[in-house]
Design an enzyme around this catalytic site. Structure first.
Site, PDB file in Angstrom:
ATOM      1  N   HIS A 121       6.327  -3.027   6.185  1.00  0.00           N
ATOM      2  CA  HIS A 121       5.152  -2.934   5.316  1.00  0.00           C
ATOM      3  C   HIS A 121       3.920  -3.086   6.221  1.00  0.00           C
ATOM      4  O   HIS A 121       3.985  -3.792   7.235  1.00  0.00           O
ATOM      5  CB  HIS A 121       5.236  -4.098   4.328  1.00  0.00           C
ATOM      6  N   ASP A 198      10.062 -11.244   6.911  1.00  0.00           N
ATOM      7  CA  ASP A 198       9.250 -10.933   5.740  1.00  0.00           C
ATOM      8  C   ASP A 198      10.214 -10.840   4.555  1.00  0.00           C
ATOM      9  O   ASP A 198      10.954  -9.872   4.423  1.00  0.00           O
ATOM     10  CB  ASP A 198       8.514  -9.610   5.999  1.00  0.00           C
ATOM     11  N   GLN A 201      10.751  -8.883  -0.362  1.00  0.00           N
ATOM     12  CA  GLN A 201      11.669  -8.141  -1.239  1.00  0.00           C
ATOM     13  C   GLN A 201      13.031  -8.803  -1.376  1.00  0.00           C
ATOM     14  O   GLN A 201      13.806  -8.423  -2.254  1.00  0.00           O
ATOM     15  CB  GLN A 201      11.855  -6.704  -0.722  1.00  0.00           C
ATOM     16  N   LYS A 224       6.347 -11.211  -6.845  1.00  0.00           N
ATOM     17  CA  LYS A 224       7.468 -10.267  -6.893  1.00  0.00           C
ATOM     18  C   LYS A 224       8.724 -10.938  -7.430  1.00  0.00           C
ATOM     19  O   LYS A 224       9.758 -10.300  -7.587  1.00  0.00           O
ATOM     20  CB  LYS A 224       7.707  -9.689  -5.498  1.00  0.00           C
ATOM     21  N   CYS A 362       2.659   1.426   1.150  1.00  0.00           N
ATOM     22  CA  CYS A 362       2.185   0.584   2.270  1.00  0.00           C
ATOM     23  C   CYS A 362       3.123   0.668   3.465  1.00  0.00           C
ATOM     24  O   CYS A 362       3.279  -0.285   4.221  1.00  0.00           O
ATOM     25  CB  CYS A 362       1.998  -0.877   1.873  1.00  0.00           C
TER      26      CYS A 362
HETATM   27  C1  PLP Z   1       4.808  -6.667  -1.138  1.00  0.00           C
HETATM   28  C2  PLP Z   1       5.226  -6.781   0.251  1.00  0.00           C
HETATM   29  C3  PLP Z   1       4.397  -7.373   1.207  1.00  0.00           C
HETATM   30  C4  PLP Z   1       3.020  -7.871   0.890  1.00  0.00           C
HETATM   31  O1  PLP Z   1       3.052  -8.860  -0.086  1.00  0.00           O
HETATM   32  P1  PLP Z   1       1.691  -9.377  -0.747  1.00  0.00           P
HETATM   33  O2  PLP Z   1       2.161 -10.112  -1.944  1.00  0.00           O
HETATM   34  O3  PLP Z   1       0.883  -8.159  -1.082  1.00  0.00           O
HETATM   35  O4  PLP Z   1       1.019 -10.245   0.258  1.00  0.00           O
HETATM   36  C5  PLP Z   1       4.877  -7.471   2.494  1.00  0.00           C
HETATM   37  N1  PLP Z   1       6.097  -7.034   2.823  1.00  0.00           N
HETATM   38  C6  PLP Z   1       6.919  -6.457   1.936  1.00  0.00           C
HETATM   39  C7  PLP Z   1       8.286  -6.018   2.360  1.00  0.00           C
HETATM   40  C8  PLP Z   1       6.506  -6.305   0.628  1.00  0.00           C
HETATM   41  O5  PLP Z   1       7.310  -5.736  -0.268  1.00  0.00           O
END
Ligand code: PLP
Length: 404
Positions: A121, A198, A201, A224, A362
């Site tokens: 992302h 990260d 997800q 999320k 993104c």
């Molecule tokens: C949504 C997402 C982000 C960013 O998250 P925010 O809540 O916008 O800070 C980063 N990495 C992944 C894989 C995402 O799905």
């Protein structure tokens, strides 16, 4: 077991009509919907205990502080870090990554290398580019294959004693690929590199055990995983967080402050300057409770079944091509239909009440890799159903007829 009618009744937004049609919400990868208990937790905080935390001795301030800190305990129980103070509240995944990429600056030299992947992302790309600009370090990228999987043999070649940080996502938001993070962490630790995962997800879809994973940093966003927007957490190993300088300066993060020298508060407060997002932290705790009441194992099994059903159903649409065909996938399907523009298809299915994401999600480098402008993305949660998948398939068939 998932009692789907009971679960759907917990989410007020799912009763809505959109463009005169029942809402089919398949944009869970962008943000999930919220159950009533989470919405109520926010109202309850402002109606009954609103007060600043960690400050006053008065009763409301103590109630607010207890409720706020209760969420840190819930995160500890749910994600299993070694210590509660390794959990830092942030605005979300993006801020967590920026915090790390900024705070590690003094540890990075010109000859060092940072490794990310072709599945990232933008929020796990740009902060590292900024770090490289500040320090002169080099950014290396693990490429992806045609199935949307990381090319692990190239990772083996990229990693060396110069590697200082490896930052990858647990699950790709654009393609749904579940990455072999255990292997990445093990190999990175062999050369002494720190690993940031990260988890934006993965947290909504699978059990994450931070001690078993053994990553050095982990980031996630509440929104999320049924919680509010604007809140999330960064996990960091205690000794590393202690070694890093603060990210923001201000109230709450100091031990002693005077003009000659300021000393910093202990973890986690060292990284939590200023008045935090109290209501949303509390509601994040409620979201975690809600997930645990249903059970992540049940959620995972249900979503897996839905993913298989949807994959088959979508492939019946003539000309539909799925991007991201790894054997290990979460409930995300990215696709295009023949040479129709994803935006045009997305607009038509929206008129029919179906919310899917269109665009680059993104993740422009992934779109470049497949030489496409973008995709349509249907991302499922445990409150979605096979009947809703059928509605999407019908809507896509209508879109094809209208556009070709
Ligand atoms: C949504 C997402 C982000 C960013 O998250 P925010 O809540 O916008 O800070 C980063 N990495 C992944 C894989 C995402 O799905």
């Amino acid at each position: 077991m998932i009692d789907i009618d009971k679960i759907r009744a917990d989410f007020p937004i799912l009763k809505q009509l959109v463009n005169g049609k029942p809402l089919v919400y398949f944009d869970n990868g962008a943000t999930s919907q919220k159950p009533q208990v989470v919405i109520d937790a926010i109202t309850n905080y402002y109606s009954n205990i609103n007060s600043n935390v960690h400050r006053g001795v008065h009763t409301l301030s103590q109630l607010a502080t207890d409720a706020f800190e209760e969420t840190r305990k819930k995160i500890k129980a749910h994600f299993n870090p070694a210590h509660e103070h390794e959990i830092i509240f942030t605005r979300g995944t993006t801020e967590g990554i920026n915090l790390v990429a900024t705070a590690v600056t003094p540890f990075i030299k010109k000859t060092d290398e940072i490794i990310i992947s072709g599945l990232e992302h933008h929020s796990n790309i740009v902060p590292w580019q900024l770090l490289c600009e500040r320090t002169g370090a080099k950014l290396k990228v693990i490429p992806i294959n045609d199935k949307g999987e990381l090319e692990m043999d190239v990772f083996e070649e990229l990693i060396s004693n110069q590697t200082k940080i490896v930052a990858v996502n647990h699950i790709s938001n654009a393609l749904g690929t579940i990455n072999p993070v255990e292997e990445i962490i093990e190999k990175a630790h062999k050369v002494g590199a720190w690993v940031l995962i990260d988890g934006a997800q993965s947290c909504p879809h699978m059990r994450v055990d931070l001690q078993a994973l053994d990553c050095d940093f982990f980031t996630c966003s509440a929104h999320k995983m049924l919680g509010p927007t604007g809140i999330g957490f960064l996990y960091g190993k205690e000794d590393i967080l202690n070694a890093l300088p603060p990210y923001h300066g201000g109230g709450e993060m100091i031990k002693e402050c005077n003009f000659e020298k300021t000393t910093y508060a202990e973890l986690p407060h060292k990284f939590e300057a200023g008045t935090p997002n109290i209501a949303d932290v509390i509601a994040f705790g409620t979201a975690i409770d809600y997930i645990n009441k249903i059970g992540l194992e049940h959620i995972e099994a249900y979503e897996h079944d839905l993913l298989n059903y949807a994959t088959q159903a979508l492939l019946n649409v003539p000309g539909l091509k799925i991007y991201g065909t790894s054997a290990k996938k979460a409930s995300v399907i990215s696709f295009n239909i023949a040479d129709l523009h994803p935006y045009d298809v997305g607009s038509i299915v929206d008129k029919l009440g179906v919310a899917v994401r269109t665009g680059h999600h993104c993740t422009q480098p992934i779109m470049d890799r497949f030489a496409i402008p973008g995709t349509l993305r249907a991302s499922f949660a445990f409150y979605n159903t096979k009947q809703e998948v059928d509605v999407l398939v019908n809507a896509l068939q209508k879109a094809v007829m209208m556009l070709s």
